[in-house]
Enzyme design. Structure first.
Site, PDB file in Angstrom:
ATOM      1  N   GLU A  73       0.828  -1.213   0.000  1.00 47.75           N
ATOM      2  CA  GLU A  73       0.000   0.000   0.000  1.00 47.75           C
ATOM      3  C   GLU A  73       0.863   1.264   0.000  1.00 47.75           C
ATOM      4  O   GLU A  73       0.384   2.339   0.341  1.00 47.75           O
ATOM      5  CB  GLU A  73      -0.948  -0.017   1.198  1.00 47.75           C
ATOM      6  CG  GLU A  73      -1.899  -1.208   1.122  1.00 47.75           C
ATOM      7  CD  GLU A  73      -2.935  -1.246   2.231  1.00 47.75           C
ATOM      8  OE1 GLU A  73      -4.126  -1.350   1.898  1.00 47.75           O
ATOM      9  OE2 GLU A  73      -2.552  -1.174   3.410  1.00 47.75           O
ATOM     10  N   TYR A 119     -11.880  17.207  20.435  1.00 51.52           N
ATOM     11  CA  TYR A 119     -10.593  16.670  19.980  1.00 51.52           C
ATOM     12  C   TYR A 119     -10.691  16.052  18.592  1.00 51.52           C
ATOM     13  O   TYR A 119      -9.741  16.097  17.815  1.00 51.52           O
ATOM     14  CB  TYR A 119     -10.008  15.688  21.003  1.00 51.52           C
ATOM     15  CG  TYR A 119      -9.364  16.457  22.120  1.00 51.52           C
ATOM     16  CD1 TYR A 119      -8.086  16.992  21.960  1.00 51.52           C
ATOM     17  CD2 TYR A 119     -10.038  16.720  23.300  1.00 51.52           C
ATOM     18  CE1 TYR A 119      -7.500  17.754  22.948  1.00 51.52           C
ATOM     19  CE2 TYR A 119      -9.457  17.480  24.308  1.00 51.52           C
ATOM     20  CZ  TYR A 119      -8.186  17.991  24.121  1.00 51.52           C
ATOM     21  OH  TYR A 119      -7.610  18.760  25.090  1.00 51.52           O
TER      22      TYR A 119
HETATM   23 ZN   LIG Z   1      -5.099  -1.138   3.789  1.00 49.63          ZN
END
Ligand SMILES: [Zn+2]
Length: 209
Positions: A73, A119
């Protein structure tokens, strides 16, 4: 970031994420920008088992110069860095609650999670949904690319979040905030929810955006 310190920091983060169940198997990946390239977690290694000496070291053109082969990735990380010159680190997880939210049918693809807490607004802000593509499909990078200039966090449909930060700590803090907010969002399903008002969100953006 100094390379030796960056190597240690990536492995510490990986072990921490793994021990808290935020990543499992060999899913998830982390990268840090160096002066002359990147460090990236290798393919097929669990985040709890990272070895500082075997992290993938890429040069400024993205070519592997030492260590193991980078995550499959890596293109997701590259797209984030291409669009965000201030990004010092990128974290991508298949963390359970974020993935669950990415599979919900009726979410706003422009901004997936409501502003439940201050937050979340400060660390993540608006979170667009990227349409689903199968693993390794280069169209995924092209779907992410136009969003990156405006967003440091995106959620890949039926897959998981990708978050860039100015530092590794900032990217990790933001993706953890995202995961916890996804968990809260799921806990609140079926309840009437009082989210922050548009004025409260705007106030946070003015002060902390
Ligand atoms: Zn992934």
């Amino acid at each position: 970031m100094i390379e030796t310190a960056a190597r240690e920091a990536i492995c510490r983060l990986g072990a921490s994420l793994f021990s808290r169940g935020l990543t499992f198997g060999s899913s998830g990946n982390v990268s840090v920008r160096l002066e002359d390239g990147w460090l990236m977690t290798p393919t097929n290694v669990g985040m709890g088992d990272l070895d500082p000496a075997r992290l993938s070291r890429l040069d400024a053109t993205g070519r592997l110069i030492s260590g193991d082969k980078p995550t499959k990735e890596s293109f997701l990380h590259q797209v984030m860095y291409d669009g965000r010159p201030d990004a010092g680190a990128v974290v991508h997880l298949h963390s359970t609650h974020s993935v669950a939210v990415s599979c919900l049918a009726d979410i706003d693809p422009e901004d997936v999670l409501p502003p439940i807490t201050a937050y979340y607004v400060m660390r993540v802000g608006r979170l667009p949904l990227v349409p689903y593509f199968p693993p390794g499909d280069s169209r995924l990078a092209e779907a992410v690319r136009p969003l990156v200039g405006r967003h440091h966090a995106v959620l890949l449909a039926n897959h998981g979040p990708v978050v860039a930060g100015t530092s590794l700590a900032a990217a990790a803090g933001a993706i953890e905030e995202l995961e916890e907010t996804a968990r809260l969002h799921l806990l609140l399903q079926g309840h009437r929810v009082r989210t922050l008002t548009p004025a409260q969100v705007e106030d946070l953006r003015q002060k902390f955006g």
